[in-house]
Design a protein around this motif. Sequence first.
Motif, PDB file in Angstrom:
ATOM      1  N   THR A  26       3.771   9.843  -6.963  1.00  0.00           N
ATOM      2  CA  THR A  26       2.632   8.936  -6.901  1.00  0.00           C
ATOM      3  C   THR A  26       3.141   7.501  -6.957  1.00  0.00           C
ATOM      4  N   SER A  61       0.858  -1.184   0.000  1.00  0.00           N
ATOM      5  CA  SER A  61       0.000   0.000   0.000  1.00  0.00           C
ATOM      6  C   SER A  61       0.895   1.234   0.000  1.00  0.00           C
ATOM      7  N   TYR A  62       0.326   2.373  -0.447  1.00  0.00           N
ATOM      8  CA  TYR A  62       1.131   3.582  -0.571  1.00  0.00           C
ATOM      9  C   TYR A  62       0.248   4.809  -0.425  1.00  0.00           C
ATOM     10  N   SER A  63       0.745   5.803   0.300  1.00  0.00           N
ATOM     11  CA  SER A  63       0.080   7.102   0.406  1.00  0.00           C
ATOM     12  C   SER A  63       1.154   8.174   0.378  1.00  0.00           C
ATOM     13  N   HIS A  64       0.796   9.386  -0.082  1.00  0.00           N
ATOM     14  CA  HIS A  64       1.815  10.432  -0.202  1.00  0.00           C
ATOM     15  C   HIS A  64       1.176  11.812  -0.075  1.00  0.00           C
ATOM     16  N   THR A  65       1.991  12.780   0.345  1.00  0.00           N
ATOM     17  CA  THR A  65       1.558  14.170   0.441  1.00  0.00           C
ATOM     18  C   THR A  65       2.670  15.068  -0.111  1.00  0.00           C
TER      19      THR A  65
END
Length: 226
Positions: free
Chosen positions: A60, A51-55
């Motif tokens: 991406t 899983s991956y999340s970014h700010t």
Amino acid sequence: MLRRHSKWFAVVGLAVLVCMTPAAYAVPVPLSTLIPGGTKTCGDKLFSDFSYSHTGDMPTSSGVTVDCVTIAGNHGLEFQGGFGDAPGGGTSDALIKYTVTVTDPHFVITDAHIYGNPQLLPPSGKGIISVVDTFTPDAPNTMSIFDIKPGSSFQNSDFTIFATGHTTLHVQKDIYGFATGENSYATLSFIDQTYSQSTTVPEPSTVVLLGIGLLGMVGYGWQRRR
């Protein structure tokens, strides 16, 4: 003749099936192709549950490449991408989660190693770029790499030894960047992460059975001598 052709068709059919099989990737792939449900086998390790999340300025999932890497005989993953934070604005953060499992249950993961290139640019730049790994169920065990300025605090490799061997580990990788200088850039382009393993210690019941077997052999040899 027909029999020979049948063998040839069987070989071709098997090759086609292997090529069409999804899920396991043996070549560099975008992280996005592993989310959700994709797996990647690297040597004696299976990686799954990505899983991956970014700010902020972090890439991406399609901008992050995942590849197998082997360092000092240990297998693991290499993450490549334009991780970092540009001057102005707030912080940037990326969170990668995955599970690593030994492919042979007779082995356990004993320690983890990380290597990367965190860097603040230019050399006079100010801010922080860091990677912190957390492992479950071995938490609060962590390892990290970083570049922090001013203060010239720098570390591009680290390792951790687990309290006990694990056949499965859940890994959380937090990549954090904050360029505080007006013309500073916090950058990171790759992270190599490998895992060492060793054979499991035999269970008590196995040791007992082995002992009984050895005693039986000794008794048999003594009886023959008589």
